[in-house]
Design an enzyme around this catalytic site. Structure first.
Site, PDB file in Angstrom:
ATOM      1  N   LYS A  44       0.750  -1.199  -0.040  1.00 24.95           N
ATOM      2  CA  LYS A  44      -0.055   0.059   0.115  1.00 24.95           C
ATOM      3  C   LYS A  44       0.777   1.401  -0.019  1.00 24.95           C
ATOM      4  O   LYS A  44       2.063   1.485   0.574  1.00 24.95           O
ATOM      5  CB  LYS A  44      -0.850  -0.071   1.347  1.00 24.95           C
ATOM      6  N   GLY A  45       0.148   2.110  -0.489  1.00 27.59           N
ATOM      7  CA  GLY A  45       1.077   3.741  -0.450  1.00 27.59           C
ATOM      8  C   GLY A  45       1.254   4.029   0.885  1.00 27.59           C
ATOM      9  O   GLY A  45       0.771   4.034   1.809  1.00 27.59           O
ATOM     10  N   VAL A  47       3.673   2.989   3.285  1.00 23.86           N
ATOM     11  CA  VAL A  47       4.112   1.771   4.209  1.00 23.86           C
ATOM     12  C   VAL A  47       5.736   1.751   4.342  1.00 23.86           C
ATOM     13  O   VAL A  47       6.124   1.018   5.025  1.00 23.86           O
ATOM     14  CB  VAL A  47       3.577   0.781   3.811  1.00 23.86           C
ATOM     15  N   GLY A  48       6.400   2.496   3.354  1.00 22.86           N
ATOM     16  CA  GLY A  48       7.819   2.612   3.330  1.00 22.86           C
ATOM     17  C   GLY A  48       8.384   1.484   2.445  1.00 22.86           C
ATOM     18  O   GLY A  48       9.484   0.911   2.607  1.00 22.86           O
ATOM     19  N   THR A  50       9.611   2.450  -0.766  1.00 22.68           N
ATOM     20  CA  THR A  50      11.080   2.910  -1.146  1.00 22.68           C
ATOM     21  C   THR A  50      12.061   2.695  -0.270  1.00 22.68           C
ATOM     22  O   THR A  50      13.122   2.419  -0.625  1.00 22.68           O
ATOM     23  CB  THR A  50      10.704   4.397  -1.618  1.00 22.68           C
ATOM     24  N   THR A  51      11.631   3.170   1.118  1.00 16.90           N
ATOM     25  CA  THR A  51      12.873   2.719   1.923  1.00 16.90           C
ATOM     26  C   THR A  51      13.480   1.429   2.164  1.00 16.90           C
ATOM     27  O   THR A  51      14.674   1.280   2.020  1.00 16.90           O
ATOM     28  CB  THR A  51      12.195   3.218   3.467  1.00 16.90           C
ATOM     29  N   ASP A  73       7.362   3.445  -9.641  1.00 10.56           N
ATOM     30  CA  ASP A  73       6.294   4.408  -9.112  1.00 10.56           C
ATOM     31  C   ASP A  73       6.376   5.580  -9.505  1.00 10.56           C
ATOM     32  O   ASP A  73       7.163   6.373  -9.865  1.00 10.56           O
ATOM     33  CB  ASP A  73       6.579   4.426  -7.331  1.00 10.56           C
ATOM     34  N   GLU A 244      -1.764  -1.884  10.385  1.00 11.06           N
ATOM     35  CA  GLU A 244      -3.026  -1.177  10.318  1.00 11.06           C
ATOM     36  C   GLU A 244      -3.823  -1.860   9.546  1.00 11.06           C
ATOM     37  O   GLU A 244      -3.390  -2.357   8.629  1.00 11.06           O
ATOM     38  CB  GLU A 244      -2.711   0.327   9.952  1.00 11.06           C
TER      39      GLU A 244
END
EC number: 3.6.-.-
Length: 377
Positions: A44-45, A47-48, A50-51, A73, A244
């Site tokens: 999901k967008g 949520v990390g 890329t990290t 992305d 979540e």
């Protein structure tokens, strides 16, 4: 029961038979796997992803000859993560001699190879034939893109993907291409007669064999890409989420789709997890006793205010841990026996710059128990 209902139900399942985790709670096995060529990182967008993808790429650069971090992305956060501008061409990341990054647009391009021979007939008829396959233009562009990527001489490519819905569309493209191109190939004889008849009445030179040579090439390319996707020795998917509801829900949806498409997925990274603090809890009654011993009224008021604020912060912390534990328990029960579940801590600041990414990447190697909150009472 709808798909959404069934997914929602699956997220509330609890296993009484769950004992020990059979899978390591780190990404060591993923990083040490020398056969993998493509590693997709998705979820999901926010949520990390890329990290996580940047961190995986940094660790792989220590183990593999050459690594490409490829962002599909549209937001292209990799430039922000490394504080370095990247383009649609592989660029060496600062301080590395074997780690590259590029940011690409997976939407339809006028340069797609399906723009075959420029004839009025072809340009008008072929789009009509493909109208029954929505998204075919993007699929063709994606096929060209993946074929180009497949020909790149990197030991491993890490894909920083778009949010779940967009990623699922990309993963569906090979099957869509297979259907659409198979449809065109099946019409070959019918088209051949029609085109020959048209050619006898017009001056248009339609090179039918050339057209079908291109179609067959694209079909072979889509089959090759799908084969790569479904080969667990070459391709795997890393799911990223936070504890979540919506994120866990989308993770389940993503894993179900990956399973349907026979794409390997055995790692889940759970970001922004609040771990237990190594400090005593606030004993209000004990503090009230101490408060009575303080004679100075100003000190008494300051101490009382401090105790109250500390208690409020502790309540927020415990509430947060309880809420996260609900979803961490679901993640553990749903995936604990089949996945490497890696819990990453909630940090004080955002992860930007090579030093912070490198530090975060080291934590992916540390085994950490899933921190389920259990009240002492």
């Amino acid at each position: 029961m709808s798909d959404a209902d069934s997914l929602s139900c699956s997220l509330t399942l609890e296993s009484d038979e769950y004992d020990e985790e059979e899978y390591d709670t780190n990404l060591s096995k993923l990083l040490e796997n020398k056969t993998l060529n493509w590693i997709f990182v998705g979820g999901k967008g926010g949520v990390g992803k890329t990290t996580t993808s940047c961190s995986i790429a940094v660790q792989l650069a220590k183990r593999r000859e050459s690594v490409l971090l490829l962002s599909t992305d549209p937001a292209h956060n990799t430039s922000d993560a490394f504080n370095q501008k990247f383009t649609n061409q592989p660029t060496l990341i600062n301080s590395f001699d074997n780690l590259y990054c590029m940011e690409i647009d997976t939407t339809y391009s006028e340069n797609t190879a399906f723009k075959l021979n420029k004839t009025e007939f072809f340009d008008s008829i072929i789009p009509e034939l493909l109208q029954s396959f929505p998204g075919i233009d993007e699929a063709l562009c994606f096929a060209e893109l993946m074929q180009s990527i497949k020909n790149m001489k990197y030991s491993v490519i890490v894909f920083d993907t778009a949010p779940t819905g967009h990623t699922l569309r990309l993963l569906a493209f090979p099957e869509l291409l297979k259907k659409a191109l198979g449809y065109l190939i099946s019409l070959r004889e019918k088209l051949k007669g029609t085109l020959n008849m048209l050619k006898s009445f017009t001056n248009n030179e339609v090179e039918l064999e050339g057209i079908y040579e291109k179609i067959n090439h694209l079909n072979a390319m889509s089959i090759s890409i799908q084969s790569n996707f479904q080969n667990p020795l070459k391709t795997t998917f890393v799911c990223v989420c936070i504890p979540e509801f919506l994120s866990v829900y989308e993770t389940e949806r993503l894993i179900q789709e990956l399973t349907k498409k026979n794409i390997s997925c055995y790692n889940i990274v759970v970001n922004q997890v609040v771990f237990p603090l190594d400090c005593p809890t606030v004993n209000v009654s004990h503090c009230e006793g101490l408060l009575k011993q303080i004679k100075d009224k100003k000190i008494q008021e300051s101490f009382s205010s401090l105790v109250q604020k500390t208690k409020e912060l502790e309540d927020v912390y415990i509430s947060r841990r309880k809420l996260q534990s609900k979803y961490l328990t679901q993640i553990k029960n749903l995936y604990g026996n089949d996945f490497h579940i890696v819990c990453m801590p909630q940090l004080k600041s955002e992860i930007r710059g090579l030093e912070n990414i490198s530090n975060f990447s080291e934590m992916l190697l540390e085994s950490k128990d899933i921190p389920i909150y259990r009240s002492e009472g």
